[in-house]
Design an enzyme around this catalytic site. Structure first.
Site, mmCIF file in Angstrom:
data_model
loop_
_atom_site.group_PDB
_atom_site.id
_atom_site.type_symbol
_atom_site.label_atom_id
_atom_site.label_comp_id
_atom_site.label_asym_id
_atom_site.label_seq_id
_atom_site.Cartn_x
_atom_site.Cartn_y
_atom_site.Cartn_z
ATOM 1 N N GLU A 83 -19.591 -4.132 9.875
ATOM 2 C CA GLU A 83 -20.499 -3.332 10.626
ATOM 3 C C GLU A 83 -21.765 -4.204 11.307
ATOM 4 O OE1 GLU A 83 -18.298 -0.683 7.489
ATOM 5 O OE2 GLU A 83 -19.381 -2.826 7.313
ATOM 6 N N ARG A 116 -25.234 -0.256 6.565
ATOM 7 C CA ARG A 116 -24.927 -1.547 6.283
ATOM 8 C C ARG A 116 -25.373 -2.812 7.297
ATOM 9 N NH1 ARG A 116 -20.118 -2.242 2.633
ATOM 10 N NH2 ARG A 116 -19.565 -3.861 3.227
ATOM 11 N N LYS A 149 0.774 -1.222 0.062
ATOM 12 C CA LYS A 149 -0.019 0.213 0.070
ATOM 13 C C LYS A 149 0.902 1.116 -0.051
ATOM 14 C CE LYS A 149 -4.226 1.784 2.019
ATOM 15 N NZ LYS A 149 -5.346 1.460 2.893
#
Length: 626
Positions: A368, A396, A282
């Site tokens: 979530e 969500r 990353k």
């Protein structure tokens, strides 16, 4: 000397490039991404990590005939650059510019809209099933990663895909990060990798040793060869994905274009489900982002040389920062308080809490739904969990809010950050629906502070309340008001009159709209329009007594909210008046229309929809003229 990038107008232009030229192009793309993100902000580190992967995919597969589905659209900047949007890339994430995420309306190469995580496998499987039903033979590729494998829907998709065993390619972009570092047993399992050189050397040494022994040794060697796949499973996560019914390939270097291209060419000839495990870095190619991938995950404008953030998200004076400090103070005095985040400890302001109370801090990953039910379990045992989460991400877990929290009336606090318009991330991230989807749930208390000091007291109110409560607050800095050191609960369902005007128009404002409403009132006072302005504070329960007290002496009620009008605060006021059989008062609702609001800076969007001080004054001026 012209750039190779300037000659790339579509993915077909990549097919004639040599591997060396693709390497040069990768660096040009990285520089373009860094340049544009330094001006506009954006998801820098994740996009830098997938440049070679993007080029290899588009070189081997034929988009848009072959469908490439990107999970979490913040991996897609290189994809945008090579699919005909190079000339518009400078407008990334600006009002009227190209989106920072995948968007079907923007390009045929964006086959599925993506702004949130873990959806690509399910979507790609649907595309593959549709292909088979239509009798076509195009390839479908899902690129999932940047933490998305911590989301439950990814495994639901894997399970179904393995069962159907359709012609489907899943590329796992494993950078061991989501926004913060990945958490959980699965992340640890995926990290159990060894270099191919080590495995190869180990295998050869064992073969040489056993081959030099007598017949028993050679028999052992035969058994070892039959167990080779088991040995592979011991060293790699292959056995996990093979258990789902996928052919597993990897892990391979995600920055080796030649190796990636060779692998994709081979896989292209497969006709069943295959998963390719790719290891990437990353922030690759930008030392500052490599060193601090979390900071540069989603970043505001910055100096590309020093890395200094030019316009950040706010520090101690931001709503997020004030929330984190207040929660830590409350937890210092109340051992029942625990904090939960869904892979965003820094983004939700929980850094200080996790440092002070590590045993009471939980990062559930990009999960979530699990986070909400996990909080409910804690609450059922007498704790006071606070789930800090962005408004759009809480959507969500609506079913868990309904069944696992509100139905049992459990004392879970939802600290809902990024409510209202959030800026350049656009419609997938605006928090414009929470008032509507929360106030319909029985037992739920819903409140919004007018400033950062009131946020502290509302947090205390929510934690002390013996039931579910939500405090929603905007992205960005507070108003700079003094912060009380002693926190006290606010009586439920009580408003405060901030300005008692002599006119017949009463403004009922919620949260971030209170400040602009007061500014508008001050402006209009000089024009002979004397408004009453009320800080409503509670969308549920409403301050029925106060609102009804204005009926009869106010000809006009104006409700102002940073939420869609459908089912929001204004709708709650209309329902109250209807239930009470009240007539003779005009109600005008100010908020966002029944549409998905585009990307743009907060001030631009509030101005466009008439929800800044000038817009509110203008609309009330028009009402008064009538």
């Amino acid at each position: 000397m012209s750039r190779i990038l300037d000659r790339v107008d579509s993915p077909s232009d990549l097919k004639g490039l040599t591997t060396a030229e693709l390497g040069i192009l990768a660096e040009e793309i990285r520089q373009e991404i860094i340049t544009v993100c330094s001006r506009n902000g954006g998801h820098l580190a994740p996009s830098l990590g997938v440049v070679e992967l993007t080029l290899a995919l588009h070189r081997v597969f034929t988009s848009p005939e072959d469908k490439i589905v990107w999970d979490v659209g913040h991996q897609a900047y290189a994809h945008k650059l090579v699919t005909g949007r190079r000339d518009r890339f400078a407008t990334l994430r600006t009002l009227g510019g190209i989106s920072g995420f995948l968007k079907r309306a923007e390009s045929p190469h964006d086959v599925f809209d993506a702004g949130h995580a873990s959806t690509s496998i399910s979507a790609a499987l649907g595309l593959a099933a549709a292909r088979d039903l239509a009798g076509r033979n195009n390839k479908v590729v899902a690129v999932i990663g940047d933490g998305s494998m911590t989301g439950g829907i990814a495994y639901e998709g894997l399970n179904h895909a393995g069962h159907l065993n359709r012609d489907l390619v899943v590329v796992l972009n494993d950078n061991e990060m989501s926004i913060a570092e990945n958490v959980g047993a699965l992340s640890n399992f995926l990290s159990r990798t060894v270099t191919s050189e080590f495995v190869h050397t180990l295998k050869k040494d064992v073969e040489t040793f056993l081959g030099g022994l007598d017949r028993i040794g050679r028999n052992v060697l035969k058994v070892a060869k039959r167990a080779e796949e088991s040995l592979k499973g011991l060293f790699t996560p292959g056995m996990l994905f093979e258990a789902f019914g996928f052919e597993y390939i990897g892990p391979i270097d995600g920055h080796d274009i030649g190796r990636l291209t060779e692998t994709f060419e081979k896989v292209k000839r497969f006709d069943d489900a295959v998963l390719i495990h790719v290891l990437t870095k990353k922030g690759k190619g930008f030392a500052l982002a490599e060193a601090k991938p979390s900071l540069f995950h989603g970043v505001g404008p910055f100096d590309p040389v020093s890395g200094e953030i030019v316009k950040g998200k706010g520090g101690a004076t931001s709503y997020t920062g004030v929330f984190g400090q207040a929660l830590t103070r409350i937890a210092d005095e109340d051992e029942r308080v625990v904090a939960i985040t869904a892979a965003m400890p820094d983004g939700t302001g929980l850094g200080s809490f996790s440092a002070r109370h590590p045993g009471r801090f939980f990062d559930v990953g990009i999960a979530e739904q699990h986070g909400v039910t996990f909080a409910a379990g804690l609450a059922a045992e007498g704790y006071r969990p606070v789930f800090a989460i962005y408004s759009s991400f809480l959507q969500r877990a609506y079913d868990q809010l309904f069944h696992d929290v509100c139905l049992m009336n459990l004392p879970v606090t939802f600290a809902i950050d990024r409510s209202g318009v959030v800026g350049s991330d656009g419609p997938t991230h605006h928090g414009l629906f929470d008032l509507s989807y929360l106030r319909t749930l029985p037992n739920m208390v819903v409140m919004a502070p007018k400033d950062e000091n009131e946020l502290q007291h509302m947090l205390k109110t929510a934690i002390d309340h013996n039931g579910p409560a939500a405090v929603r607050y905007p992205r960005g800095n507070g108003l700079g008001v003094p912060l009380d050191q002693s926190l006290a609960p606010i009586p439920l369902g009580t408003s405060e009159v901030l300005r008692a005007g002599s006119g017949t128009c009463v403004v009922l404002a919620v949260g971030a709209m209170v400040g602009p409403a007061l500014e508008a009132a001050n402006t209009l006072e000089g024009e002979g329009i004397d408004l009453t302005v009320v800080n409503v504070r509670f969308v549920k329960p409403l301050d029925r007594e106060l609102i009804l007290s204005y009926v009869g002496r106010a000809g006009t009620l104006v409700t102002i909210e940073e939420n869609v009008l459908q089912g929001g605060f204004g709708s709650a006021v209309l329902e109250l008046l209807a239930d009470e059989g009240v007539g003779g008062v005009a109600v005008h609702r100010f908020g966002y229309p029944d549409r998905y609001v585009e990307q743009g800076e907060q001030h631009e969007l509030r101005s466009r929809y008439g929800l800044d001080a000038e817009g509110i004054a203008g609309r009330i001026r028009t009402l008064s003229a009538r």
